[in-house]
Design a protein around this motif. Structure first.
Motif, mmCIF file in Angstrom:
data_model
loop_
_atom_site.group_PDB
_atom_site.id
_atom_site.type_symbol
_atom_site.label_atom_id
_atom_site.label_comp_id
_atom_site.label_asym_id
_atom_site.label_seq_id
_atom_site.Cartn_x
_atom_site.Cartn_y
_atom_site.Cartn_z
ATOM 1 N N ARG A 172 -44.014 -95.518 -26.309
ATOM 2 C CA ARG A 172 -43.488 -94.256 -26.933
ATOM 3 C C ARG A 172 -44.678 -93.041 -26.864
ATOM 4 O O ARG A 172 -44.777 -92.233 -27.563
ATOM 5 C CB ARG A 172 -43.225 -94.447 -28.332
ATOM 6 N N MET A 173 -45.855 -93.307 -25.819
ATOM 7 C CA MET A 173 -46.773 -92.183 -25.495
ATOM 8 C C MET A 173 -46.072 -90.905 -24.919
ATOM 9 O O MET A 173 -45.012 -91.273 -24.264
ATOM 10 C CB MET A 173 -47.848 -92.747 -24.591
ATOM 11 N N ILE A 174 -46.375 -89.724 -25.433
ATOM 12 C CA ILE A 174 -45.839 -88.545 -25.276
ATOM 13 C C ILE A 174 -46.671 -87.439 -24.436
ATOM 14 O O ILE A 174 -47.676 -87.729 -24.565
ATOM 15 C CB ILE A 174 -45.048 -87.907 -26.358
ATOM 16 N N GLY A 175 -46.211 -86.807 -23.630
ATOM 17 C CA GLY A 175 -46.903 -85.887 -23.110
ATOM 18 C C GLY A 175 -45.885 -84.396 -22.853
ATOM 19 O O GLY A 175 -44.602 -84.792 -22.902
ATOM 20 N N ARG A 214 -35.922 -87.267 -29.667
ATOM 21 C CA ARG A 214 -36.485 -87.547 -31.127
ATOM 22 C C ARG A 214 -37.952 -87.079 -30.803
ATOM 23 O O ARG A 214 -38.582 -86.621 -31.974
ATOM 24 C CB ARG A 214 -36.393 -88.963 -31.415
ATOM 25 N N SER A 215 -38.470 -87.375 -29.740
ATOM 26 C CA SER A 215 -39.991 -86.925 -29.304
ATOM 27 C C SER A 215 -40.007 -85.397 -29.434
ATOM 28 O O SER A 215 -40.933 -85.055 -29.998
ATOM 29 C CB SER A 215 -40.610 -87.581 -28.174
ATOM 30 N N VAL A 216 -39.102 -84.644 -28.955
ATOM 31 C CA VAL A 216 -38.956 -83.283 -28.742
ATOM 32 C C VAL A 216 -38.879 -82.773 -30.379
ATOM 33 O O VAL A 216 -39.714 -81.997 -30.755
ATOM 34 C CB VAL A 216 -37.741 -82.543 -28.118
ATOM 35 N N ARG A 217 -38.170 -83.474 -31.109
ATOM 36 C CA ARG A 217 -38.068 -82.811 -32.557
ATOM 37 C C ARG A 217 -39.184 -83.198 -33.266
ATOM 38 O O ARG A 217 -39.755 -82.365 -33.701
ATOM 39 C CB ARG A 217 -36.971 -83.631 -33.122
ATOM 40 N N ALA A 218 -40.126 -84.307 -33.106
ATOM 41 C CA ALA A 218 -41.248 -84.742 -33.631
ATOM 42 C C ALA A 218 -42.361 -83.610 -33.394
ATOM 43 O O ALA A 218 -43.215 -83.094 -34.057
ATOM 44 C CB ALA A 218 -41.662 -86.074 -33.347
ATOM 45 N N ILE A 219 -42.314 -83.339 -32.063
ATOM 46 C CA ILE A 219 -43.649 -82.457 -31.793
ATOM 47 C C ILE A 219 -43.285 -81.163 -32.005
ATOM 48 O O ILE A 219 -44.159 -80.225 -32.478
ATOM 49 C CB ILE A 219 -43.945 -82.670 -30.200
ATOM 50 N N LYS A 220 -42.093 -80.562 -32.022
ATOM 51 C CA LYS A 220 -41.694 -79.290 -32.580
ATOM 52 C C LYS A 220 -42.132 -79.095 -34.161
ATOM 53 O O LYS A 220 -42.460 -78.284 -34.615
ATOM 54 C CB LYS A 220 -40.150 -78.996 -32.720
ATOM 55 N N GLU A 221 -41.811 -80.362 -34.866
ATOM 56 C CA GLU A 221 -42.100 -80.350 -36.343
ATOM 57 C C GLU A 221 -43.534 -80.281 -36.474
ATOM 58 O O GLU A 221 -44.174 -79.377 -37.332
ATOM 59 C CB GLU A 221 -41.735 -81.524 -36.916
ATOM 60 N N SER A 222 -44.387 -81.298 -35.556
ATOM 61 C CA SER A 222 -45.683 -81.149 -35.969
ATOM 62 C C SER A 222 -46.572 -79.653 -35.285
ATOM 63 O O SER A 222 -47.577 -79.202 -35.996
ATOM 64 C CB SER A 222 -46.482 -82.132 -34.808
ATOM 65 N N PHE A 223 -45.769 -79.012 -34.232
ATOM 66 C CA PHE A 223 -46.151 -77.700 -33.794
ATOM 67 C C PHE A 223 -46.282 -76.884 -35.123
ATOM 68 O O PHE A 223 -46.953 -75.961 -35.475
ATOM 69 C CB PHE A 223 -45.496 -77.319 -32.733
ATOM 70 N N LEU A 224 -44.983 -76.838 -35.729
ATOM 71 C CA LEU A 224 -44.788 -75.898 -36.862
ATOM 72 C C LEU A 224 -45.969 -76.233 -37.997
ATOM 73 O O LEU A 224 -46.207 -75.439 -38.673
ATOM 74 C CB LEU A 224 -43.487 -76.278 -37.356
ATOM 75 N N CYS A 275 -49.464 -83.773 -28.706
ATOM 76 C CA CYS A 275 -49.425 -84.773 -28.222
ATOM 77 C C CYS A 275 -50.389 -85.784 -28.160
ATOM 78 O O CYS A 275 -50.222 -87.084 -28.470
ATOM 79 C CB CYS A 275 -48.959 -84.509 -26.743
ATOM 80 N N PHE A 276 -51.721 -85.225 -27.980
ATOM 81 C CA PHE A 276 -52.891 -86.359 -27.970
ATOM 82 C C PHE A 276 -52.901 -86.861 -29.479
ATOM 83 O O PHE A 276 -53.443 -87.899 -29.745
ATOM 84 C CB PHE A 276 -54.188 -85.334 -27.863
ATOM 85 N N MET A 277 -52.662 -85.845 -30.539
ATOM 86 C CA MET A 277 -52.978 -86.565 -31.886
ATOM 87 C C MET A 277 -51.848 -87.614 -32.185
ATOM 88 O O MET A 277 -52.222 -88.613 -32.685
ATOM 89 C CB MET A 277 -52.771 -85.283 -33.227
ATOM 90 N N MET A 278 -50.617 -87.325 -31.708
ATOM 91 C CA MET A 278 -49.639 -88.441 -32.015
ATOM 92 C C MET A 278 -49.910 -89.583 -31.177
ATOM 93 O O MET A 278 -49.709 -90.683 -31.503
ATOM 94 C CB MET A 278 -48.347 -87.525 -31.463
ATOM 95 N N ASN A 279 -50.460 -89.462 -29.729
ATOM 96 C CA ASN A 279 -50.774 -90.487 -29.119
ATOM 97 C C ASN A 279 -51.949 -91.433 -29.468
ATOM 98 O O ASN A 279 -52.006 -92.585 -29.347
ATOM 99 C CB ASN A 279 -50.933 -90.220 -27.593
ATOM 100 N N MET A 280 -52.992 -90.654 -30.505
ATOM 101 C CA MET A 280 -53.938 -91.586 -30.948
ATOM 102 C C MET A 280 -53.772 -91.832 -32.225
ATOM 103 O O MET A 280 -54.549 -92.854 -32.740
ATOM 104 C CB MET A 280 -55.225 -90.341 -30.953
ATOM 105 N N HIS A 281 -52.953 -91.457 -33.126
ATOM 106 C CA HIS A 281 -52.812 -91.572 -34.409
ATOM 107 C C HIS A 281 -51.409 -92.498 -34.804
ATOM 108 O O HIS A 281 -51.440 -93.173 -35.876
ATOM 109 C CB HIS A 281 -52.986 -90.625 -35.407
ATOM 110 N N ALA A 282 -50.382 -92.349 -34.207
ATOM 111 C CA ALA A 282 -48.926 -92.831 -34.580
ATOM 112 C C ALA A 282 -49.089 -94.405 -34.129
ATOM 113 O O ALA A 282 -50.115 -94.564 -33.288
ATOM 114 C CB ALA A 282 -48.012 -92.206 -33.719
ATOM 115 N N SER A 283 -48.322 -95.115 -34.707
ATOM 116 C CA SER A 283 -48.382 -96.526 -34.280
ATOM 117 C C SER A 283 -47.107 -97.068 -33.522
ATOM 118 O O SER A 283 -46.041 -96.178 -33.697
ATOM 119 C CB SER A 283 -48.472 -97.323 -35.491
ATOM 120 N N VAL A 284 -47.174 -97.853 -32.784
ATOM 121 C CA VAL A 284 -46.008 -98.413 -31.948
ATOM 122 C C VAL A 284 -45.189 -99.211 -32.673
ATOM 123 O O VAL A 284 -45.628 -99.891 -33.654
ATOM 124 C CB VAL A 284 -46.145 -99.165 -30.685
#
Length: 186
Positions: free
Chosen positions: A36-39, A111-121, A149-158
């Protein structure tokens, strides 16, 4: 590495990809299926810039190399295919159209698009509270999305694990990252 084996040897590396718009600019989200790593790639007018950015994220995901097949699931087969087919990554690329309303195939990217848009906001609002704003240009938004993306890849859990996407893909425990708020002077 977490990869499926294909008949005849080699491995199949599965990604989900989806386009989205934010503040008037077009972006391509890339999501590695297992970790679930994103870029996120800004669709710059220069195709060389887009290729370099996609390659950077594939390298970050450990998916850049000569072996195996890169299988990309998307709901926009032709447009996403154009990006991946012309990468020159040294491996076979297969772009598959996700079935309509298929949560298993392209739902992950959506779902990842929605998550990064929310985090961007959230990042935008934090800056706004400090009297700052992210410029409206696509490149400025892209820098903020890269941070997200980097924050989500380093702090979210699989799912089902205590590992982050980065740890999951590298198969090793990472030291706690030193991070700061977006826009902070370090």
């Amino acid at each position: 590495q977490h990869r499926r084996k294909r008949e005849g040897g080699g491995s199949i590396i599965e990604l989900s990809a989806d386009y989205f718009f934010l503040r008037g600019s077009k972006f391509l989200l890339i999501c590695e299926q297992f970790s679930r790593m994103i870029g996120c790639v800004y669709m710059d007018p220069s195709t060389d810039v887009v290729r370099a950015s996609v390659k950077k994220w594939l390298l970050e995901m450990g998916r850049l190399g000569n072996e195996g097949i890169l299988n990309v699931f998307t709901d926009d087969e032709v447009a996403v295919g154009a990006v991946f087919f012309h990468l020159g990554v040294g491996k076979d690329v297969k772009v598959s159209k996700a079935p309509p309303q298929s949560q298993a195939m392209n739902g992950l990217a959506e779902r990842s698009v929605r998550a990064i848009k929310e985090s961007f906001l959230c990042v935008s609002e934090e800056l706004r509270q400090k009297g700052l704003e992210i410029c409206e240009s696509g490149k400025s938004v892209a820098v903020a999305l890269e941070y997200v993306c980097f924050m989500m890849n380093m702090h979210a859990s699989v799912h089902g694990s205590s590992k982050t996407p980065q740890e999951f893909l590298s198969s090793k425990k990472m030291s706690a990252p030193t991070t700061s708020a977006f826009g902070a002077v370090v």
